[in-house]
Design an enzyme around this catalytic site. Sequence first.
Site, mmCIF file in Angstrom:
data_model
loop_
_atom_site.group_PDB
_atom_site.id
_atom_site.type_symbol
_atom_site.label_atom_id
_atom_site.label_comp_id
_atom_site.label_asym_id
_atom_site.label_seq_id
_atom_site.Cartn_x
_atom_site.Cartn_y
_atom_site.Cartn_z
ATOM 1 N N ALA A 117 161.769 -40.306 -47.046
ATOM 2 C CA ALA A 117 162.641 -40.590 -45.901
ATOM 3 C C ALA A 117 162.853 -39.328 -45.072
ATOM 4 C CB ALA A 117 163.984 -41.111 -46.396
ATOM 5 N N ARG A 129 154.752 -58.664 -0.937
ATOM 6 C CA ARG A 129 155.991 -59.172 -1.546
ATOM 7 C C ARG A 129 156.232 -58.629 -2.957
ATOM 8 N NH1 ARG A 129 155.549 -65.403 -0.969
ATOM 9 N NH2 ARG A 129 153.419 -64.927 -0.366
ATOM 10 N N ARG A 156 152.230 -46.675 -32.594
ATOM 11 C CA ARG A 156 151.674 -46.319 -31.286
ATOM 12 C C ARG A 156 150.159 -46.142 -31.346
ATOM 13 N NH1 ARG A 156 154.944 -41.251 -29.862
ATOM 14 N NH2 ARG A 156 153.476 -41.261 -28.124
ATOM 15 N N GLY A 159 143.975 -58.539 -0.926
ATOM 16 C CA GLY A 159 145.361 -58.615 -0.456
ATOM 17 C C GLY A 159 146.202 -57.491 -1.043
ATOM 18 N N GLY A 171 147.660 -75.529 1.413
ATOM 19 C CA GLY A 171 146.779 -76.389 2.185
ATOM 20 C C GLY A 171 146.720 -77.765 1.521
ATOM 21 N N GLY A 199 141.291 -63.108 6.897
ATOM 22 C CA GLY A 199 141.309 -64.472 6.356
ATOM 23 C C GLY A 199 140.357 -64.652 5.183
ATOM 24 N N ALA A 223 162.129 -31.816 -51.424
ATOM 25 C CA ALA A 223 162.956 -32.389 -50.354
ATOM 26 C C ALA A 223 163.502 -31.278 -49.469
ATOM 27 C CB ALA A 223 164.094 -33.195 -50.955
HETATM 28 C C1 UD1 Z 1 145.180 -70.102 0.683
HETATM 29 C C2 UD1 Z 1 144.483 -71.344 1.206
HETATM 30 C C3 UD1 Z 1 145.392 -72.563 1.014
HETATM 31 C C4 UD1 Z 1 145.758 -72.686 -0.457
HETATM 32 C C5 UD1 Z 1 146.377 -71.393 -0.970
HETATM 33 C C6 UD1 Z 1 146.549 -71.468 -2.455
HETATM 34 C C7 UD1 Z 1 143.079 -70.568 3.029
HETATM 35 C C8 UD1 Z 1 142.914 -70.465 4.495
HETATM 36 N N1 UD1 Z 1 144.178 -71.154 2.590
HETATM 37 O O1 UD1 Z 1 146.299 -69.904 1.527
HETATM 38 O O2 UD1 Z 1 144.733 -73.727 1.440
HETATM 39 O O3 UD1 Z 1 146.646 -73.767 -0.624
HETATM 40 O O4 UD1 Z 1 145.535 -70.275 -0.675
HETATM 41 O O5 UD1 Z 1 147.227 -70.339 -2.908
HETATM 42 O O6 UD1 Z 1 142.197 -70.133 2.302
HETATM 43 N N2 UD1 Z 1 142.531 -62.643 0.772
HETATM 44 C C9 UD1 Z 1 141.631 -61.648 1.042
HETATM 45 N N3 UD1 Z 1 141.355 -61.334 2.343
HETATM 46 C C10 UD1 Z 1 141.936 -61.989 3.383
HETATM 47 C C11 UD1 Z 1 142.851 -63.019 3.098
HETATM 48 C C12 UD1 Z 1 143.134 -63.336 1.791
HETATM 49 O O7 UD1 Z 1 141.094 -61.040 0.113
HETATM 50 O O8 UD1 Z 1 141.615 -61.642 4.533
HETATM 51 C C13 UD1 Z 1 142.842 -62.988 -0.610
HETATM 52 C C14 UD1 Z 1 144.301 -62.704 -0.953
HETATM 53 O O9 UD1 Z 1 144.433 -61.422 -1.518
HETATM 54 C C15 UD1 Z 1 144.608 -63.793 -1.952
HETATM 55 C C16 UD1 Z 1 143.703 -64.948 -1.550
HETATM 56 O O10 UD1 Z 1 142.676 -64.380 -0.761
HETATM 57 O O11 UD1 Z 1 144.244 -63.413 -3.271
HETATM 58 C C17 UD1 Z 1 144.458 -66.026 -0.766
HETATM 59 O O12 UD1 Z 1 144.986 -65.494 0.419
HETATM 60 P P1 UD1 Z 1 146.396 -65.915 0.974
HETATM 61 O O13 UD1 Z 1 146.645 -65.163 2.218
HETATM 62 O O14 UD1 Z 1 147.407 -65.854 -0.097
HETATM 63 O O15 UD1 Z 1 146.109 -67.432 1.377
HETATM 64 P P2 UD1 Z 1 147.197 -68.556 1.545
HETATM 65 O O16 UD1 Z 1 147.756 -68.454 2.923
HETATM 66 O O17 UD1 Z 1 148.126 -68.557 0.402
#
Ligand code: UD1
Length: 446
Positions: A363, A16, A316, A12, A140, A77, A406
């Site tokens: 110092a 946001r 540092r 992802g 979900g 997805g 100094a």
């Molecule tokens: C998902 C769950 C939901 C759950 C929620 C919790 C599904 C369909 N839904 O929804 O039930 O309550 O997380 O936070 O799984 N990602 C990918 N590739 C993609 C889509 C997503 O790598 O194609 C990764 C995103 O970067 C993220 C995670 O999967 O880290 C979840 O994806 P996100 O789109 O946030 O799912 P939610 O709609 O929040």
Amino acid sequence: MKRLAVVILAAGKGTRMKSDLPKVMHEIAGKPMLRHVIDTCAGLGPDLVVVVAGPEMPAVEAAAAPHARAYQREQRGTGHAVGCVRPAFGDQVFDEVLVVYGDTPLITAETLGRMVEERRTSDAAVVVLGMRVASPNAYGRLVLDAAGNLDAIVEAAEASPEILTLDLCNSGVMVIDGAVLFDLIARIRNDNSKGEFYLTDIVGLARADGRLARVVEAPVEELVGVNSRADLAAAEAILQQRLRAAAMAGGTTLVDPASVFLAADTVLGRDVVIQPNVVFGAGVTIGDRVQIKAFSHIEGAAIGAGAIIGPFARIRPGSMLAEDVHVGNFVELKNAQLGRGAKANHLTYLGDVTVGAGSNIGAGTITVNYDGYGKYRTEIGERAFIGSNSSLVAPVRIGDGAMTAAGSVVTRDVAADAVAIGRARQIDKPGRAAEFRAAQRAKHKK
Ligand code: UD1
Ligand code: MG
């Protein structure tokens, strides 16, 4: 031996966050979220870890190394994302496949271990990590049957008003029977409101095959997902609370815990005392009985037992302080190695320097280590005495037991036990101040 694979979803972009950095590379407690998740999963001793990255995410790839990477070119997805790991699995078969999100950094190895254990003992096709959320909005929902097994996961976008009243939610974390994982994934369809392949659909598919699905619950504080800068700050706050509690449990006094910021990798000895408003960057080790006074900032440094740091010290990266070193107010150290009992107590910059045991840095001393092009070292021997307001123009060596007067600007090496005086000779004009005042009074008629 049961074989475990871990799949970390990190494809992802995190729109946001409004950032040029991929979301999972944002840091909490000085460490990228993705590394938190990788390190937590490593606690389970997995046989394979695969990070699913999106296209053009070199930072994610670097943070994932040396683990396997998989690519998801298009975000279709969570189910599609997990399907993308197939090439990374090759012909390996796993008993369990744990799926976690790279943006859920606070999950604990204890919780993940409970899930793997539940999968083994119940022989469920899928174990889902559930959480109770007061206002679950977009999560979900987990629908249980009369026996308390998981019947289905219904995405909020697809849920009826009745299902939306359920407060048991899907955290996203799952442990799946490795023998059926890719078969289930292949059967997911995208005929839903988002047109995505939902990983959550594998629960319904497994149930239709007559397999069991189970839920393990964990507190929601562990399952905070980071989607925005505000979420990032909330996750940071929870992690800081954990780190402070662990520091105190390990024998460190935090006078005002809420104002001390630790890094995930901060190592603290016994009987360390930390006053308010102290910040640790990554890579700090503090020995036993060290006192860190208020408003100090320390990163990338090792501090030996019994040292006294601050108030208002800045240490540092590359700095190594032996036992009983004192570093006082408004002192900055960078790549500075200080021997046992060395002291730099006031208003000093020590960069690219070695200071021998027992030496005293007066110092206002400055190591002049940079000419706009290169950095140069200053080497100070043991028991040396650097007079206040000395400028040590590197590269330069000050021998054991040597002194600088100094106000000296030291441009040449100083032999052991010698005194270097590098400043204009003092001129005294007897009575001149009184004459000056008399002349000025006459002129200004005062
Ligand atoms: C998902 C769950 C939901 C759950 C929620 C919790 C599904 C369909 N839904 O929804 O039930 O309550 O997380 O936070 O799984 N990602 C990918 N590739 C993609 C889509 C997503 O790598 O194609 C990764 C995103 O970067 C993220 C995670 O999967 O880290 C979840 O994806 P996100 O789109 O946030 O799912 P939610 O709609 O929040
Ligand atoms: Mg999400």
